[in-house]
Motif scaffolding. Structure first.
Motif, PDB file in Angstrom:
ATOM      1  N   TYR A   1       0.849  -1.203   0.000  1.00 21.99           N
ATOM      2  CA  TYR A   1       0.000   0.000   0.000  1.00 21.99           C
ATOM      3  C   TYR A   1       0.885   1.254   0.000  1.00 21.99           C
ATOM      4  CZ  TYR A   1      -4.085   2.874   1.569  1.00 21.99           C
ATOM      5  OH  TYR A   1      -5.101   3.796   1.692  1.00 21.99           O
ATOM      6  N   VAL A   2       1.840   1.310   0.938  1.00 22.04           N
ATOM      7  CA  VAL A   2       2.698   2.499   1.048  1.00 22.04           C
ATOM      8  C   VAL A   2       3.670   2.587  -0.135  1.00 22.04           C
ATOM      9  CG1 VAL A   2       4.320   3.786   2.500  1.00 22.04           C
ATOM     10  CG2 VAL A   2       2.484   2.461   3.566  1.00 22.04           C
ATOM     11  N   LEU A   3       4.206   1.448  -0.575  1.00 25.09           N
ATOM     12  CA  LEU A   3       5.146   1.476  -1.706  1.00 25.09           C
ATOM     13  C   LEU A   3       4.451   1.957  -2.980  1.00 25.09           C
ATOM     14  CD1 LEU A   3       7.382  -1.722  -1.233  1.00 25.09           C
ATOM     15  CD2 LEU A   3       7.855   0.640  -0.557  1.00 25.09           C
ATOM     16  N   GLU A   4       3.181   1.625  -3.125  1.00 29.91           N
ATOM     17  CA  GLU A   4       2.420   2.112  -4.288  1.00 29.91           C
ATOM     18  C   GLU A   4       2.290   3.642  -4.231  1.00 29.91           C
ATOM     19  OE1 GLU A   4       0.469   2.585  -7.753  1.00 29.91           O
ATOM     20  OE2 GLU A   4       1.598   0.815  -7.110  1.00 29.91           O
ATOM     21  N   LEU A   5       2.014   4.177  -3.040  1.00 33.54           N
ATOM     22  CA  LEU A   5       1.946   5.641  -2.894  1.00 33.54           C
ATOM     23  C   LEU A   5       3.293   6.275  -3.235  1.00 33.54           C
ATOM     24  CD1 LEU A   5      -0.147   6.114   0.405  1.00 33.54           C
ATOM     25  CD2 LEU A   5      -0.975   5.952  -1.952  1.00 33.54           C
ATOM     26  N   SER A   6       4.374   5.604  -2.825  1.00 32.08           N
ATOM     27  CA  SER A   6       5.709   6.165  -3.103  1.00 32.08           C
ATOM     28  C   SER A   6       6.001   6.179  -4.601  1.00 32.08           C
ATOM     29  CB  SER A   6       6.802   5.409  -2.334  1.00 32.08           C
ATOM     30  OG  SER A   6       7.068   4.161  -2.929  1.00 32.08           O
ATOM     31  N   ARG A   7       5.482   5.183  -5.326  1.00 35.95           N
ATOM     32  CA  ARG A   7       5.674   5.170  -6.788  1.00 35.95           C
ATOM     33  C   ARG A   7       4.909   6.335  -7.428  1.00 35.95           C
ATOM     34  NH1 ARG A   7       6.092  -0.526  -5.996  1.00 35.95           N
ATOM     35  NH2 ARG A   7       3.848  -0.886  -5.999  1.00 35.95           N
ATOM     36  N   ILE A   8       3.712   6.587  -6.908  1.00 39.81           N
ATOM     37  CA  ILE A   8       2.865   7.655  -7.455  1.00 39.81           C
ATOM     38  C   ILE A   8       3.546   9.024  -7.322  1.00 39.81           C
ATOM     39  CG2 ILE A   8       0.686   8.913  -7.059  1.00 39.81           C
ATOM     40  CD1 ILE A   8      -0.548   6.139  -6.300  1.00 39.81           C
ATOM     41  N   ILE A   9       4.241   9.237  -6.197  1.00 42.64           N
ATOM     42  CA  ILE A   9       4.824  10.575  -5.941  1.00 42.64           C
ATOM     43  C   ILE A   9       6.297  10.681  -6.333  1.00 42.64           C
ATOM     44  CG2 ILE A   9       3.183  11.231  -4.133  1.00 42.64           C
ATOM     45  CD1 ILE A   9       5.307  10.303  -2.053  1.00 42.64           C
ATOM     46  N   HIS A  10       6.814   9.626  -6.954  1.00 42.31           N
ATOM     47  CA  HIS A  10       8.245   9.598  -7.289  1.00 42.31           C
ATOM     48  C   HIS A  10       8.698  10.857  -8.050  1.00 42.31           C
ATOM     49  CE1 HIS A  10      12.170   8.081  -8.402  1.00 42.31           C
ATOM     50  NE2 HIS A  10      11.893   8.373  -9.665  1.00 42.31           N
ATOM     51  N   ALA A  11       7.893  11.295  -9.009  1.00 40.23           N
ATOM     52  CA  ALA A  11       8.271  12.442  -9.847  1.00 40.23           C
ATOM     53  C   ALA A  11       8.272  13.770  -9.077  1.00 40.23           C
ATOM     54  CB  ALA A  11       7.335  12.538 -11.053  1.00 40.23           C
ATOM     55  N   LEU A  12       7.722  13.768  -7.856  1.00 40.48           N
ATOM     56  CA  LEU A  12       7.715  14.995  -7.041  1.00 40.48           C
ATOM     57  C   LEU A  12       8.987  15.108  -6.200  1.00 40.48           C
ATOM     58  CD1 LEU A  12       3.997  14.960  -5.756  1.00 40.48           C
ATOM     59  CD2 LEU A  12       4.907  15.848  -7.903  1.00 40.48           C
ATOM     60  N   ASN A  13       9.903  14.137  -6.381  1.00 39.10           N
ATOM     61  CA  ASN A  13      11.173  14.116  -5.645  1.00 39.10           C
ATOM     62  C   ASN A  13      10.944  14.348  -4.142  1.00 39.10           C
ATOM     63  OD1 ASN A  13      13.924  14.033  -5.138  1.00 39.10           O
ATOM     64  ND2 ASN A  13      14.246  16.194  -5.657  1.00 39.10           N
ATOM     65  N   PRO A  14      10.154  13.489  -3.505  1.00 38.69           N
ATOM     66  CA  PRO A  14       9.789  13.736  -2.102  1.00 38.69           C
ATOM     67  C   PRO A  14      10.945  13.514  -1.128  1.00 38.69           C
ATOM     68  CG  PRO A  14       8.972  11.593  -2.796  1.00 38.69           C
ATOM     69  CD  PRO A  14       9.577  12.234  -4.023  1.00 38.69           C
ATOM     70  N   LEU A  15      10.830  14.181   0.019  1.00 41.75           N
ATOM     71  CA  LEU A  15      11.732  13.948   1.154  1.00 41.75           C
ATOM     72  C   LEU A  15      10.873  13.451   2.300  1.00 41.75           C
ATOM     73  CD1 LEU A  15      14.322  14.295   2.952  1.00 41.75           C
ATOM     74  CD2 LEU A  15      13.568  16.653   3.326  1.00 41.75           C
TER      75      LEU A  15
END
Length: 280
Positions: free
Chosen positions: A173-187
């Protein structure tokens, strides 16, 4: 270099998420950056739902039939979504001043996005994050968005605490969210507390009694806590310890910029100095 568009603040209850989220916002503003801070409970959250219920079309019609005298109000404030309807019941009451009796609100609350079955929750939340990411990427704006607790805490509250899903389901669940926001270069800034029992006791002593009673009830009377037979403050701490283990595992798997920030001493000056370095 990719522009940073998103900062995520995570940690257990009482770890200092709210304080640190505000501090991050202040530091960035002082640097002359444009910032949007969304804290826990924000009714206008762009990537999460707060006080919103989801009904499929048939159940929505049943709700209207049950509360016929409120049909017009409910129909006019519901939004069609994914072959069903979203009802922002908290906004209706708190922002728009719509008088709905408690029994109607209770009925609607039973379909809150954090009360519905796990699979439905994952679908709705994942789509909301997709919409948020697309929206950010489609604007030229260089605003940095800061989210408190909706990236790891909320999925695990649903998946582990409420629904007692497998570790794999929660991690995915969380890894899917991280894939979605990858292009936002999150910290990701994860706030760590060494002693979970002390941290929770501190939160209980500082917050209203209704908060701790509701929290303990939520953590021990359903999902993982209930399956383990956990009870009371001690049982709640045991669930939190399990959550921490899972959050640590997820932290290790995340492919993004991330910092593990120790805050066991609640030393705000030290925290600020660390954050200034992190945000340079």
């Amino acid at each position: 270099m990719m522009t940073r568009r998103l900062i995520l603040i995570e940690g257990l209850p009482g770890s200092g998420k709210s304080t640190i989220a505000k501090m991050v916002s202040e530091i960035l503003i002082e640097k002359g950056m444009k910032v949007q801070l969304f804290q826990e409970g924000n009714l206008d959250h762009p990537a999460d739902y707060e006080g919103v219920a989801f009904y499929d079309a048939g159940d929505f019609e049943s709700l209207l039939k049950t509360h016929e005298e409120y049909r017009e109000i409910l129909e006019s404030h519901a939004t069609a979504h994914d072959q069903g309807y979203l009802i922002p019941y908290r906004k209706m009451r708190e922002q728009w001043g719509i008088e709905l009796p408690d029994h109607v609100v209770q009925d609607i609350f039973s379909r809150d996005i954090y009360e519905i079955p796990f699979g439905q929750n994952v679908k709705l939340i994942t789509e909301k994050w997709q919409g948020f990411a697309q929206n950010v990427l489609s604007t030229e704006d260089d605003c940095i968005t800061i989210f408190e607790c909706c990236f790891i805490q909320n999925p695990l509250t649903m998946g582990l605490v409420k629904c007692n899903q497998s570790k794999e389901h929660n991690v995915q669940y969380v890894l899917e969210l991280s894939r979605i926001i990858h292009a936002l270069n999150p910290l990701l800034i994860y706030i760590d507390q060494k002693n979970i029992s002390y941290t929770f006791d501190k939160a209980v002593s500082e917050r209203p009694k209704e908060w701790s009673e509701g929290f303990i009830n939520y953590y021990t009377n359903q999902g993982f806590g209930q399956a383990q037979g956990y009870q009371g403050v001690q049982g709640t701490v045991q669930v939190l310890q399990e959550r921490k283990k899972l959050e640590s595992k997820i932290y290790g798997l995340l492919q993004m910029d991330k910092v593990w920030l120790y805050n066991s001493d609640y030393d705000l000056e030290l925290c600020r100095r660390k954050l200034e370095k992190i945000l340079e």
